[in-house]
Design a protein around this motif. Structure first.
Motif, PDB file in Angstrom:
ATOM      1  N   GLN A   1      14.888 -28.241   6.544  1.00  0.00           N
ATOM      2  CA  GLN A   1      15.979 -28.114   5.577  1.00  0.00           C
ATOM      3  C   GLN A   1      16.153 -29.419   4.794  1.00  0.00           C
ATOM      4  O   GLN A   1      15.816 -30.493   5.281  1.00  0.00           O
TER       5      GLN A   1
ATOM      6  N   ASP B   1      24.895 -29.270  14.175  1.00  0.00           N
ATOM      7  CA  ASP B   1      24.332 -28.860  12.893  1.00  0.00           C
ATOM      8  C   ASP B   1      24.792 -27.431  12.589  1.00  0.00           C
ATOM      9  O   ASP B   1      25.186 -26.683  13.485  1.00  0.00           O
TER      10      ASP B   1
ATOM     11  N   HIS C   1      25.597 -30.058   5.643  1.00  0.00           N
ATOM     12  CA  HIS C   1      25.151 -31.064   6.617  1.00  0.00           C
ATOM     13  C   HIS C   1      25.986 -32.321   6.478  1.00  0.00           C
ATOM     14  O   HIS C   1      26.681 -32.502   5.482  1.00  0.00           O
TER      15      HIS C   1
HETATM   16 MG    MG Z   1      20.699 -27.558   9.368  1.00  0.00          MG
END
Ligand code: MG
Length: 667
Positions: free
Chosen positions: A433, A451, A476
């Motif tokens: 990601q 996360d 995030h």
């Molecule tokens: Mg993530």
């Protein structure tokens, strides 16, 4: 005659709307098997006499009594069935097929199974159907109960699948050109049923199925012939259609090696073994960085890659083939394990960066037991395997993996430890990601800043929308410009100091054109964290500094830019951000995915600051983990370096009146 069998000329009977297949002998098996293989003399004699039925019986006899080949997949002395497996097996009897987690209750695939049924357009649901995940549970039920209904149904579904899912060997281009109609449907289905990853999964799973069912009366000589011909077709297809790279290729190679080792009687078996080993030995060099990190930079696939390499080694060991693997291969696997335990928390969970899942301790302990078998000299593996009772804990605390961009701040290995894992590395491929700079923070039993996870894989528009939410940079714990995803994962480590009183990381990512994010993290006195975020460049817009906490009780003080958790488990955090004039705290949508298609709401905020010109925007955040949130300190922080400096930083933080100067100079 010893063997009297009635063979139907036509295999298909249509009865009450159900397609039934009378089992016929597939004589191709005698062409594919090396009849000179030790133990197959009787089969060969019968073949020479033209008595293929007798040969088929002899072949089944051989396989039922074969003891020379060992397999690490299933321990035949200790077969147990979990509640979940029992349910999978029982539901499969009435064609309720457990294709994929997250879709329970499982779907009904029809009295006459429709292998193309795709009730939710999630690619995984359709791919996994062709992995036949319920077959091994059926085998275990059969093996432990001797109830023939499981074996009968298994053989029936097995043959049904073969008949209804022919392999159409078309390239992508040919597929696009395929005219409409039935041919196209078959080709389209084959893209799911015969994707090399699925084929290889079946190859692996058919080994325990073979072991569990081989003594069943339903496992007839005719069935054996179909089973083996089908198995050969699988291996043969995979070695000609390996995936280009990544974990898929590793899975495929390991399973081709498995196939060649478990069925050494095939003429092609040694070629399969060689192919599997060659690919694994080549790919381990390509896919594993010098610091031991797997290049997809996803803790789940890192672990999966270790599992793949170890499976190959175990299978090799059991069958006297260890020498086929170079020592370098073993050294790299060991390095990957060292990487892995360093990024894990004391409860054995790993960070859920990218597409990773938070698997529990039980499964990890199984892994450690396997690793201890392969690396008996490694005291740390022994330590984790025995939950600290034996072996030695690692000598290091904090540890940086600079090529992969994984950095662990740690003040202990026990359950009361504080552990932050931060991710700031290069591009990592499909699973990775755009989350550079993000972290998780674990303290005294709880992941305080987990996360967001991944929630779901790929599929139609609806599925992709769900997936893409969890992939956003802005969900995030990092910095964005106008909440947009960063364009680049290309972090540069400017400083990593893992020893001493206060470990420090300085990492930079040019995430946007015109905006560089420098994040400096101080693990102050190995107790709490000070994070300095500097957004540097001529880009203008809103700079957003995002933080998301765990699901549960979190108080937000918008005036003092403070988040205080009260989870009631002696593991809390106080977070306070010191931001430029004009910054606002805004609450954001917050989710954390815990399992496939399972998610929880949680507190998420952003500190938003207008960036009107080329002046950098700078924040200081203090995160203080504590067992008793009522005792969390009063916090203050300020920059001493008057403006962004390419080569140094100095700040002052004050906790309950006690001042602390933090900083560094870069070379
Ligand atoms: Mg993530």
């Amino acid at each position: 005659m010893k063997h009297i069998q009635i063979f139907f000329l036509s295999a298909v009977l249509s009865l009450w709307g159900i397609t039934l297949y009378a089992q016929t002998l597939n004589k191709d098996v005698f062409r594919l098997i090396n009849l000179d293989y030790p133990g197959l003399a009787e089969v060969k004699n019968a073949c020479t006499q033209g008595d293929t039925i007798k040969a088929a019986y002899a072949l089944l006899d051989y396989y039922r009594n074969r003891t020379n080949v060992k397999q690490p997949e299933i321990d035949m002395e200790h077969i147990t069935v979990s509640d979940k497996e029992r349910q999978m097996a029982d539901e499969a009897l009435s064609h309720i097929l457990y294709a994929h987690e997250g879709y329970q209750p499982s779907f009904y695939y029809g009295k006459d199974i429709d292998w193309t049924y795709w009730p939710v357009q999630d690619n995984e649901l359709r791919w996994h159907l062709h992995r036949h995940g319920w077959f091994v549970p059926m085998g275990k039920m059969y093996y432990t109960t001797h109830d023939e209904k499981y074996a009968k149904e298994w053989t029936s579904q097995f043959i049904d699948w073969i008949k209804k899912n022919p392999c159409v060997d078309v390239t992508k281009e040919e597929f696009e050109l395929t005219s409409t109609g039935e041919v196209r449907d078959v080709a389209e289905n084959a893209r799911f049923a015969w994707r090399p990853l699925e084929i290889s999964t079946r190859m692996e799973n058919q080994i325990p199925q073979f072991m569990l069912f081989r003594n069943s009366p339903s496992f007839t000589p005719e069935f054996l012939s179909e089973f083996l011909v089908n198995y050969h077709k699988h291996a043969d297809y995979v070695i000609r259609h390996y995936s280009d790279g990544g974990n898929h290729l590793l899975f495929e190679a390991q399973r081709v090696f498995y196939g060649g080792t478990f069925f050494p009687e095939f003429e092609d078996a040694s070629a399969w073994r060689k192919s599997g080993i060659d690919v694994l030995a080549r790919e381990i060099k390509k896919q594993v960085y010098d610091d031991g990190g797997q290049f997809e930079l996803d803790p789940l696939y890192h672990m999966a890659s270790i599992e793949i390499f170890c499976k190959a080694l175990l299978m090799a060991d059991m069958n006297g083939l260890r020498n086929e693997f170079p020592q370098e291969f073993l050294d790299t696997v060991e390095k990957m394990i060292v990487f892995y335990y360093n990024i894990c928390y004391p409860d054995y969970t790993n960070p859920c960066f990218s597409d990773a899942k938070r698997r529990g301790k039980d499964r990890k302990l199984v892994n450690y037991r396997i690793w201890a078998q392969l690396f008996p000299e490694n005291e740390q593996i022994r330590y984790f395997m025995t939950e600290g009772r034996e072996g030695k804990k690692p000598e290091n605390l904090s540890k940086g993996f600079l090529t992969s961009g994984f950095f662990t701040f740690r003040n202990g290995w026990g359950p009361e430890a504080t552990v932050m894992v931060l991710k700031a590395g290069p591009m990592g491929g499909w699973h990775n990601q755009p989350d550079n700079g993000t972290f998780e923070l674990w303290f005294n039993g709880t992941n305080l800043f987990p996360d967001s996870g991944f929630y779901v894989y790929a599929g139609d528009e609806k599925i992709m929308k769900l997936r893409n939410w969890f992939r956003q940079t802005s969900v995030h714990k990092t910095l964005t410009l106008d909440d947009k995803d960063i364009r680049r994962n290309a972090s540069v480590t400017r400083l990593w100091k893992e020893d001493g009183k206060t470990p420090i990381l300085v990492t930079e990512n040019q995430g946007y054109e015109g905006l560089k994010h420098r994040r400096s993290v101080f693990f102050v006195n190995q107790t709490y964290f000070v994070i300095v975020d500097e957004a540097v460049g001529d880009a203008t817009g809103t700079v957003n500094l995002h933080y998301q906490m765990n699901a549960g009780n979190v108080n937000i003080d918008p005036k003092n830019f403070t988040l205080t958790s009260d989870y009631g488990v002696q593991s809390d955090a106080k977070l306070q951000c010191f931001a430029p004039e004009g910054t606002t705290l805004e609450e954001e949508e917050g989710w954390q995915a815990t399992l496939y298609l399972v998610r929880e709401k949680r507190t998420a905020v952003a500190f938003n600051t207008e960036k009107k010109d080329n002046m950098p925007v700078r924040y200081i955040t203090i995160i203080y983990p504590t067992k008793n949130i009522k005792n969390a300190p009063r916090m203050e922080a300020r920059f001493i370096t008057p403006q962004f400096d390419e080569n140094k930083l100095e700040i002052e933080v004050t906790l309950d009146g006690k001042k602390e100067k933090l900083g560094y100079e870069l070379k």
